[in-house]
Design an enzyme around this catalytic site. Structure first.
Site, mmCIF file in Angstrom:
data_model
loop_
_atom_site.group_PDB
_atom_site.id
_atom_site.type_symbol
_atom_site.label_atom_id
_atom_site.label_comp_id
_atom_site.label_asym_id
_atom_site.label_seq_id
_atom_site.Cartn_x
_atom_site.Cartn_y
_atom_site.Cartn_z
ATOM 1 N N GLY A 36 34.501 32.872 38.539
ATOM 2 C CA GLY A 36 35.604 32.227 38.005
ATOM 3 C C GLY A 36 36.874 33.006 38.551
ATOM 4 O O GLY A 36 36.829 33.921 39.480
ATOM 5 N N LEU A 37 38.022 32.249 38.294
ATOM 6 C CA LEU A 37 39.413 32.964 38.750
ATOM 7 C C LEU A 37 39.515 34.576 38.668
ATOM 8 O O LEU A 37 38.941 35.062 37.865
ATOM 9 C CB LEU A 37 40.545 32.114 38.269
ATOM 10 C CG LEU A 37 40.437 30.845 38.461
ATOM 11 C CD1 LEU A 37 41.884 30.251 37.701
ATOM 12 C CD2 LEU A 37 40.914 30.466 40.008
ATOM 13 N N SER A 38 40.300 35.177 39.378
ATOM 14 C CA SER A 38 40.631 36.320 39.180
ATOM 15 C C SER A 38 41.458 36.545 37.813
ATOM 16 O O SER A 38 42.263 35.630 37.458
ATOM 17 C CB SER A 38 41.654 36.907 40.448
ATOM 18 O OG SER A 38 42.081 38.386 40.146
ATOM 19 N N GLY A 39 40.753 37.468 37.083
ATOM 20 C CA GLY A 39 41.525 37.652 35.747
ATOM 21 C C GLY A 39 40.853 36.716 34.556
ATOM 22 O O GLY A 39 41.456 36.829 33.376
ATOM 23 N N GLY A 41 38.117 37.300 33.377
ATOM 24 C CA GLY A 41 37.119 38.058 32.505
ATOM 25 C C GLY A 41 35.865 38.310 32.962
ATOM 26 O O GLY A 41 34.840 39.000 32.099
ATOM 27 N N LYS A 42 35.301 38.150 34.222
ATOM 28 C CA LYS A 42 33.943 38.087 34.768
ATOM 29 C C LYS A 42 33.495 39.468 34.594
ATOM 30 O O LYS A 42 32.366 39.861 34.228
ATOM 31 C CB LYS A 42 33.959 37.669 36.357
ATOM 32 C CG LYS A 42 34.544 36.685 36.654
ATOM 33 C CD LYS A 42 34.412 36.326 38.278
ATOM 34 C CE LYS A 42 35.225 37.053 39.102
ATOM 35 N NZ LYS A 42 36.678 36.681 38.658
ATOM 36 N N SER A 43 34.455 40.411 35.209
ATOM 37 C CA SER A 43 34.137 41.910 35.273
ATOM 38 C C SER A 43 33.833 42.519 33.731
ATOM 39 O O SER A 43 32.942 43.224 33.385
ATOM 40 C CB SER A 43 35.030 42.810 35.757
ATOM 41 O OG SER A 43 34.813 43.860 36.167
ATOM 42 N N SER A 110 33.593 34.342 44.080
ATOM 43 C CA SER A 110 32.573 33.244 44.756
ATOM 44 C C SER A 110 33.132 31.900 44.499
ATOM 45 O O SER A 110 32.546 31.078 44.013
ATOM 46 C CB SER A 110 31.229 33.359 44.212
ATOM 47 O OG SER A 110 31.198 33.703 42.958
HETATM 48 S S1 ADX Z 1 35.502 36.597 46.636
HETATM 49 O O1 ADX Z 1 36.476 35.289 46.527
HETATM 50 O O2 ADX Z 1 35.367 36.825 48.006
HETATM 51 O O3 ADX Z 1 34.533 36.375 45.994
HETATM 52 P P1 ADX Z 1 36.074 39.191 45.366
HETATM 53 O O4 ADX Z 1 35.543 38.667 43.995
HETATM 54 O O5 ADX Z 1 35.141 39.567 46.437
HETATM 55 O O6 ADX Z 1 36.479 37.684 46.121
HETATM 56 O O7 ADX Z 1 37.320 39.945 45.036
HETATM 57 C C1 ADX Z 1 38.433 39.338 44.417
HETATM 58 C C2 ADX Z 1 39.247 40.422 43.989
HETATM 59 O O8 ADX Z 1 40.154 40.909 45.118
HETATM 60 C C3 ADX Z 1 40.155 39.732 42.837
HETATM 61 O O9 ADX Z 1 39.827 39.854 41.479
HETATM 62 C C4 ADX Z 1 41.565 40.517 43.487
HETATM 63 O O10 ADX Z 1 41.674 41.778 42.300
HETATM 64 C C5 ADX Z 1 41.292 41.135 44.526
HETATM 65 N N1 ADX Z 1 42.113 39.872 45.753
HETATM 66 C C6 ADX Z 1 43.020 40.490 46.528
HETATM 67 N N2 ADX Z 1 43.475 39.630 47.443
HETATM 68 C C7 ADX Z 1 42.938 38.328 46.850
HETATM 69 C C8 ADX Z 1 43.129 37.038 47.107
HETATM 70 N N3 ADX Z 1 43.933 36.721 48.197
HETATM 71 N N4 ADX Z 1 42.423 36.197 46.466
HETATM 72 C C9 ADX Z 1 41.605 36.755 45.467
HETATM 73 N N5 ADX Z 1 41.710 37.759 44.985
HETATM 74 C C10 ADX Z 1 42.043 38.775 45.768
#
Ligand code: ADX
Length: 205
Positions: A36-39, A41-43, A110
């Protein structure tokens, strides 16, 4: 790896197998792959499910995207190629954890469907559970726990998922949660019930 090197590397069969470890620990060793997107709630959710499983005597480990990028994957950024490599390495790591008999919970954005499917195929059939943390971009942006959305909107971070980089939604995840509408403890309980209902935590299997 160059083909010449490959032919000199021979796979060594373990004496103690994954099945032996599962029998010893009393539960199946599987991957709970949160996406899911950053933020979204995955973690938070991965840690909450881990707490529940740990209390029940399960052997667990959480792999968090941010943490792994401090060490193992500190050479990788957020370009499409680097994300592919990030997930490729992490899928291999998850495979090792499940071979070790551990329930591994991953919290990586991911964003690419193909990478998640490759991770699924790397594990034994039925050992990979995709858990989609569905949360609107608006809510993720409002939460912005690390202030990264603000920076991405200001153009200070490029290739930011949801803003300037894609997120490919899962089409048929094992579990789909509305993490923008539901409290984490309720979502965690749903995941736990799913594992119970599907016989993953039985001591005699
Ligand atoms: S993934 O896309 O390669 O799966 P991953 O889960 O390892 O990403 O890392 C994501 C985390 O890195 C986010 O939760 C955020 O805190 C941080 N982050 C820093 N730069 C980016 C970016 N450009 N896009 C998304 N996340 C970022």
């Amino acid at each position: 790896m160059p083909p010449a090197h490959k032919k000199n590397i021979i796979w060594h069969q373990p004496v103690v197998t994954k099945q032996d470890r599962e029998a010893l620990f009393g539960h199946r060793a599987v991957a709970l792959w949160f996406t899911g997107l950053s933020g979204s709630g995955k973690s938070t959710l991965a840690h909450e499910v881990e707490r529940i499983l740990h209390q029940r005597g399960c052997h667990t480990f959480v792999l968090d995207g941010d943490n792994v990028r401090h060490g193992l994957n500190s050479d990788l950024g957020f370009s499409p190629q680097d994300r592919v490599e990030n997930i490729r390495r992490l899928a291999e790591l998850v495979r090792l954890f499940t071979d070790a008999g551990v329930i591994v919970l991953t919290a990586f954005i991911s964003p690419y469907r193909a990478d998640r499917e490759r991770a699924r195929r790397l594990l034994a059939p039925g050992d990979f559970f995709e858990i989609y943390c569905r949360c609107s971009l608006a809510v993720c942006e409002q939460r912005d726990p690390k202030g990264l959305y603000k920076k991405a909107r200001a153009g200070l971070i490029t290739d930011f998922t949801g803003i300037s980089a894609p997120y490919e939604k899962p089409t048929s995840p094992e579990i789909r949660l509305r993490t923008d509408e539901e409290e984490p403890d309720k979502s965690a309980d749903k995941i736990f019930q799913y594992l119970v209902n599907n016989g993953f935590l039985e001591t005699n299997f």
